[in-house]
Design a protein around this motif. Structure first.
Motif, PDB file in Angstrom:
ATOM      1  N   VAL A   1      42.020  66.359  51.628  1.00 58.78           N
ATOM      2  CA  VAL A   1      41.770  67.227  52.776  1.00 58.78           C
ATOM      3  C   VAL A   1      42.737  66.822  53.883  1.00 58.78           C
ATOM      4  CG1 VAL A   1      40.124  67.934  54.550  1.00 58.78           C
ATOM      5  CG2 VAL A   1      39.333  67.528  52.203  1.00 58.78           C
ATOM      6  N   PHE A   2      43.416  67.802  54.467  1.00 58.70           N
ATOM      7  CA  PHE A   2      44.323  67.572  55.588  1.00 58.70           C
ATOM      8  C   PHE A   2      43.746  68.274  56.802  1.00 58.70           C
ATOM      9  CE2 PHE A   2      46.796  67.214  51.750  1.00 58.70           C
ATOM     10  CZ  PHE A   2      47.488  66.030  51.949  1.00 58.70           C
ATOM     11  N   VAL A   3      43.770  67.591  57.946  1.00 57.97           N
ATOM     12  CA  VAL A   3      43.053  68.099  59.112  1.00 57.97           C
ATOM     13  C   VAL A   3      43.837  67.831  60.397  1.00 57.97           C
ATOM     14  CG1 VAL A   3      41.691  65.970  59.315  1.00 57.97           C
ATOM     15  CG2 VAL A   3      40.820  68.068  60.325  1.00 57.97           C
ATOM     16  N   SER A   4      43.749  68.776  61.320  1.00 55.14           N
ATOM     17  CA  SER A   4      44.253  68.554  62.678  1.00 55.14           C
ATOM     18  C   SER A   4      43.609  67.308  63.260  1.00 55.14           C
ATOM     19  CB  SER A   4      43.901  69.778  63.536  1.00 55.14           C
ATOM     20  OG  SER A   4      43.915  69.481  64.916  1.00 55.14           O
ATOM     21  N   ASP A   5      44.364  66.582  64.088  1.00 51.63           N
ATOM     22  CA  ASP A   5      43.800  65.362  64.680  1.00 51.63           C
ATOM     23  C   ASP A   5      43.043  65.630  65.982  1.00 51.63           C
ATOM     24  OD1 ASP A   5      45.950  65.907  66.340  1.00 51.63           O
ATOM     25  OD2 ASP A   5      46.766  63.877  66.309  1.00 51.63           O
TER      26      ASP A   5
ATOM     27  N   HIS B   1      43.182  63.207  55.556  1.00 45.83           N
ATOM     28  CA  HIS B   1      44.444  62.853  56.202  1.00 45.83           C
ATOM     29  C   HIS B   1      44.582  63.632  57.515  1.00 45.83           C
ATOM     30  CE1 HIS B   1      45.896  60.839  52.523  1.00 45.83           C
ATOM     31  NE2 HIS B   1      45.255  61.815  51.903  1.00 45.83           N
ATOM     32  N   LEU B   2      44.650  62.931  58.636  1.00 45.94           N
ATOM     33  CA  LEU B   2      44.857  63.561  59.935  1.00 45.94           C
ATOM     34  C   LEU B   2      46.344  63.798  60.163  1.00 45.94           C
ATOM     35  CD1 LEU B   2      41.974  62.355  60.190  1.00 45.94           C
ATOM     36  CD2 LEU B   2      42.478  61.912  62.582  1.00 45.94           C
ATOM     37  N   ASP B   3      46.679  64.970  60.682  1.00 43.75           N
ATOM     38  CA  ASP B   3      48.091  65.292  60.901  1.00 43.75           C
ATOM     39  C   ASP B   3      48.238  66.086  62.190  1.00 43.75           C
ATOM     40  OD1 ASP B   3      50.795  66.330  60.688  1.00 43.75           O
ATOM     41  OD2 ASP B   3      50.702  65.755  58.582  1.00 43.75           O
ATOM     42  N   GLU B   4      48.986  65.551  63.139  1.00 37.44           N
ATOM     43  CA  GLU B   4      49.158  66.218  64.428  1.00 37.44           C
ATOM     44  C   GLU B   4      49.934  67.525  64.315  1.00 37.44           C
ATOM     45  OE1 GLU B   4      53.084  63.658  65.893  1.00 37.44           O
ATOM     46  OE2 GLU B   4      51.158  63.449  66.931  1.00 37.44           O
ATOM     47  N   ARG B   5      50.647  67.731  63.221  1.00 37.04           N
ATOM     48  CA  ARG B   5      51.363  68.988  63.019  1.00 37.04           C
ATOM     49  C   ARG B   5      50.409  70.163  62.781  1.00 37.04           C
ATOM     50  NH1 ARG B   5      55.406  66.952  58.377  1.00 37.04           N
ATOM     51  NH2 ARG B   5      53.392  66.090  57.699  1.00 37.04           N
ATOM     52  N   LEU B   6      49.137  69.878  62.563  1.00 37.71           N
ATOM     53  CA  LEU B   6      48.134  70.916  62.343  1.00 37.71           C
ATOM     54  C   LEU B   6      47.336  71.235  63.603  1.00 37.71           C
ATOM     55  CD1 LEU B   6      46.856  69.764  58.831  1.00 37.71           C
ATOM     56  CD2 LEU B   6      48.379  71.694  59.336  1.00 37.71           C
TER      57      LEU B   6
ATOM     58  N   VAL C   1      42.882  72.467  53.899  1.00 42.05           N
ATOM     59  CA  VAL C   1      43.453  72.249  55.225  1.00 42.05           C
ATOM     60  C   VAL C   1      42.458  72.787  56.250  1.00 42.05           C
ATOM     61  CG1 VAL C   1      45.310  72.864  56.822  1.00 42.05           C
ATOM     62  CG2 VAL C   1      45.839  72.344  54.425  1.00 42.05           C
ATOM     63  N   VAL C   2      42.079  71.953  57.217  1.00 37.45           N
ATOM     64  CA  VAL C   2      41.150  72.351  58.271  1.00 37.45           C
ATOM     65  C   VAL C   2      41.900  72.271  59.605  1.00 37.45           C
ATOM     66  CG1 VAL C   2      38.967  71.878  59.443  1.00 37.45           C
ATOM     67  CG2 VAL C   2      39.160  71.539  56.963  1.00 37.45           C
ATOM     68  N   ALA C   3      42.106  73.412  60.233  1.00 32.54           N
ATOM     69  CA  ALA C   3      42.896  73.420  61.465  1.00 32.54           C
ATOM     70  C   ALA C   3      42.410  74.529  62.388  1.00 32.54           C
ATOM     71  CB  ALA C   3      44.382  73.531  61.134  1.00 32.54           C
ATOM     72  N   HIS C   4      43.333  75.349  62.927  1.00 34.22           N
ATOM     73  CA  HIS C   4      43.021  76.252  64.025  1.00 34.22           C
ATOM     74  C   HIS C   4      43.604  77.637  63.774  1.00 34.22           C
ATOM     75  CE1 HIS C   4      42.028  72.525  66.249  1.00 34.22           C
ATOM     76  NE2 HIS C   4      43.082  72.044  65.616  1.00 34.22           N
ATOM     77  N   SER C   5      43.292  78.575  64.645  1.00 32.94           N
ATOM     78  CA  SER C   5      43.759  79.949  64.450  1.00 32.94           C
ATOM     79  C   SER C   5      45.280  80.047  64.433  1.00 32.94           C
ATOM     80  CB  SER C   5      43.192  80.868  65.532  1.00 32.94           C
ATOM     81  OG  SER C   5      43.562  80.436  66.828  1.00 32.94           O
ATOM     82  N   ALA C   6      45.968  79.302  65.281  1.00 34.12           N
ATOM     83  CA  ALA C   6      47.428  79.377  65.315  1.00 34.12           C
ATOM     84  C   ALA C   6      48.037  78.901  63.997  1.00 34.12           C
ATOM     85  CB  ALA C   6      47.975  78.546  66.476  1.00 34.12           C
TER      86      ALA C   6
END
Length: 226
Positions: free
Chosen positions: A89-93, A113-118, A177-182
């Protein structure tokens, strides 16, 4: 539940075979057997419902916090995916996204895995403003950064960087991948060929997950304006 700072390496260098996670979806290995070339299958979810969402606030790069209903929805997200043998799982930090996966995958061995690119688009001076205010300004900031922030095109650039790493290091896998609308708009632009101008100007319609295929045969994804 283990939480890792940005890393796209496979745990122990291996990814086990996995089952389809939603009805009608075929694992990448099975797609390959059918002659379909797949590098990574990406299931995308937005973070769960926040207090800001309920109050009409555009959080941007502020941390945000899940509401009571959001925490319940995060638990349901976990039920959908926790027993499907995801590779990772990859996620926005940003906190609201991290909180979502902490609830969803508590007491599971799935690597997070936290990733600031998300991260969501940085609205700069407008982080925390009313959504009604932001909606009228989005189209102006497709290529022009928000004052003190970034543009939506820069979110596409960051997401493209993430996808290029994902393709090279997680071949033949399915990931969440868990992130945001953008970031959802960035995936639509990069993987489905949609125009960013049309995406940013349209209402965001939430649902329980979107599936994207990152083709092994495609060249490095563009990180600049098309």
């Amino acid at each position: 539940m283990p939480i890792f700072r940005p890393s796209l390496s496979r745990r122990n260098g291996q990814v086990r075979p996995f089952a389809a996670i939603q009805r009608g979806h075929t694992p990448p290995s099975a797609r390959r057997d059918k002659g379909i070339v797949v590098a990574v299958e990406i299931v995308f979810e937005t973070h769960s419902l926040t207090e800001d969402n309920e109050n009409g606030i555009a959080t941007g790069w502020l941390p945000g916090r899940l509401s009571a209903r959001g925490r319940a929805l995060a638990a349901r997200l976990g039920i959908r995916y926790r027993d499907t043998d995801l590779a990772a799982v990859f996620v926005s930090d940003l906190r609201r996204a991290v909180e979502t996966v902490q609830i969803a995958f508590a007491d599971t061995p799935i690597a997070i895995h936290l990733d600031e690119r998300l991260r969501e688009c940085n609205y700069g001076d407008l982080n925390g403003c009313a959504i009604a205010v932001l909606t009228g300004l989005r189209f102006r900031h497709i290529d022009l950064p928000f004052p003190g922030g970034q543009s939506y095109r820069q979110v596409v650039t960051a997401t493209a960087s993430f996808l290029n790493d994902l393709k090279s290091r997680w071949d033949d896998s399915r990931v969440l991948v868990v992130a945001h609308s953008a970031n959802k708009w960035a995936l639509d632009c990069l993987l489905d060929g949609k125009e960013l101008e049309n995406l940013v100007g349209s209402p965001f319609e939430w649902k329980e997950g979107w599936v994207y295929v990152l083709d092994r045969s495609c060249s490095e994804l563009s990180q600049t304006k098309q």
